[in-house]
Design an enzyme around this catalytic site. Sequence first.
Site, PDB file in Angstrom:
ATOM      1  N   LYS A  31      -8.984  -1.521  16.403  1.00 14.89           N
ATOM      2  CA  LYS A  31      -8.932  -0.190  15.751  1.00 14.89           C
ATOM      3  C   LYS A  31      -9.488  -0.081  14.457  1.00 14.89           C
ATOM      4  CE  LYS A  31      -4.515  -1.924  13.621  1.00 14.89           C
ATOM      5  NZ  LYS A  31      -2.978  -1.642  13.421  1.00 14.89           N
ATOM      6  N   ARG A 128       8.687   3.152  12.068  1.00 18.89           N
ATOM      7  CA  ARG A 128       7.778   3.969  12.230  1.00 18.89           C
ATOM      8  C   ARG A 128       7.532   4.536  13.600  1.00 18.89           C
ATOM      9  NH1 ARG A 128       2.017   0.680  10.966  1.00 18.89           N
ATOM     10  NH2 ARG A 128       2.674   0.008  13.195  1.00 18.89           N
ATOM     11  N   TYR A 257     -16.634   1.175 -18.331  1.00 16.32           N
ATOM     12  CA  TYR A 257     -15.786   2.367 -18.685  1.00 16.32           C
ATOM     13  C   TYR A 257     -14.022   1.864 -19.362  1.00 16.32           C
ATOM     14  CZ  TYR A 257     -18.499   5.645 -16.039  1.00 16.32           C
ATOM     15  OH  TYR A 257     -19.500   6.422 -15.317  1.00 16.32           O
ATOM     16  N   MET A 305     -18.495   3.486 -10.068  1.00 12.64           N
ATOM     17  CA  MET A 305     -18.724   3.930  -8.597  1.00 12.64           C
ATOM     18  C   MET A 305     -19.986   3.022  -8.038  1.00 12.64           C
ATOM     19  SD  MET A 305     -20.004   7.794  -7.581  1.00 12.64           S
ATOM     20  CE  MET A 305     -18.560   8.673  -7.757  1.00 12.64           C
TER      21      MET A 305
HETATM   22  C1  LIG Z   1      -2.688  -3.134  13.743  1.00 16.68           C
HETATM   23  C2  LIG Z   1      -1.778  -3.548  14.895  1.00 16.68           C
HETATM   24  C3  LIG Z   1      -1.781  -4.790  15.421  1.00 16.68           C
HETATM   25  C4  LIG Z   1      -2.598  -5.968  14.785  1.00 16.68           C
HETATM   26  O1  LIG Z   1      -2.131  -6.225  13.474  1.00 16.68           O
HETATM   27  P1  LIG Z   1      -2.651  -7.614  12.501  1.00 16.68           P
HETATM   28  O2  LIG Z   1      -1.697  -7.668  11.476  1.00 16.68           O
HETATM   29  O3  LIG Z   1      -4.051  -7.087  12.055  1.00 16.68           O
HETATM   30  O4  LIG Z   1      -2.711  -8.734  13.531  1.00 16.68           O
HETATM   31  C5  LIG Z   1      -0.814  -5.203  16.477  1.00 16.68           C
HETATM   32  N1  LIG Z   1      -0.169  -4.315  16.934  1.00 16.68           N
HETATM   33  C6  LIG Z   1       0.089  -3.088  16.368  1.00 16.68           C
HETATM   34  C7  LIG Z   1       0.756  -2.023  16.973  1.00 16.68           C
HETATM   35  C8  LIG Z   1      -0.811  -2.382  15.586  1.00 16.68           C
HETATM   36  O5  LIG Z   1      -0.824  -1.081  15.068  1.00 16.68           O
END
Ligand SMILES: *Cc1c(COP(=O)(O)O)cnc(C)c1O
Length: 366
Positions: A31, A128, A257, A305
């Site tokens: 993802k 969640r 800064y 930046m």
């Molecule tokens: C992102 C995600 C993972 C992977 O998590 P990691 O901590 O990067 O291994 C697994 N399952 C779900 C549902 C996720 O959203």
Amino acid sequence: MRARLDFSALRHNAARAREWAGGAKFWAVIKANAYGHGQFEAAQALSGLCDGYALLESENAIALRAHGVRAPILLLEGFFCPEEIPALVQHDLTPVIHNAAQLEMLASASASARPAAVYVKLNSGMNRLGFAPENCGAARRRLAELGIREITLMTHFAEADTDLGVAAAMDITRRVAARDFSGLPQSLANSAALIRYPETRGGTRDWARPGILLYGGSPFGVAPSATAEDLRLRPVMTLESRLIATQTLRPGDRLGYGGTFCARRESKVGIVACGYADGYPRHAPTGTPIAVAGVRTQTLGRVSMDMLACDITDIPEAREGAPVTLWGKGEGGQIAADAVAARAGTVSYTLFCAVAPRVPRVIERF
Ligand SMILES: *Cc1c(COP(=O)(O)O)cnc(C)c1O
């Protein structure tokens, strides 16, 4: 500046995932554009080394299919509207069903236009996504009524990377599995659980879901926890740049800064062409690890930046043009992304995902 990508490290890390998974299968979680590493390249590099790919958007999944990916693909949040369902079926994408609204969308699709396989997500305490434990049975029966029989029970751990661990979530999951999903496969483990809790991996029909470990980040962060190096994971991404200027500070001179750094001794400062617009965390304070000309040193003052500053007082070869490693593997060894992230009060996941489009990505090894 550039982000160098070593996909042989990705393959090495996938082999580590395979060891941790034992006999279980695993989804490579790609993802967020493979955590900023490039979803097409990552998928190709992992071809044959994982059992499928997990991501969010059906558009991206369909693009992977167009790139020739034949392996199973899991949509971690399923579909968002009924219009998406036919494309899932057409491209053989497995959706996660996490709420009653999605069940109704499935019901509204014609029987021939429903996916053959779905994941049912149990809320085991993260609060969640997912069905409450008491509602999982009804969800499963509804799917059966809709003619969907290939069902996998899934949950996601909120605390696999903390001291609390997975015990409470595993109790709930085992109870729901025995009552409502008996004989069906499961998908439970993220990276942290896969590494730390063997009981979450499952058997040959089950699927783990590692993400960060594939990219060489430790789900546990930095010492005293298990670091990526301790876990024998290799960094895939190296963020590197060069010095574009040097400065000499006298005692009492301030830098950058807000003047947050004030020299106590005569100091040499290197100005690095990399700032928060490139994705480097602005919250990284003085003392964040960085390497210049292969020598480990620390950042000084505020990240701006397009630039940041570092201490080169004891690095005589650090002149304009000297190479700088922000994280990853440079000439003089590694700067762990987890260590940079920890100093900035975040995790390596966010560093990788935040590398800006203006930073060229160079595939160093495939
Ligand atoms: C992102 C995600 C993972 C992977 O998590 P990691 O901590 O990067 O291994 C697994 N399952 C779900 C549902 C996720 O959203």
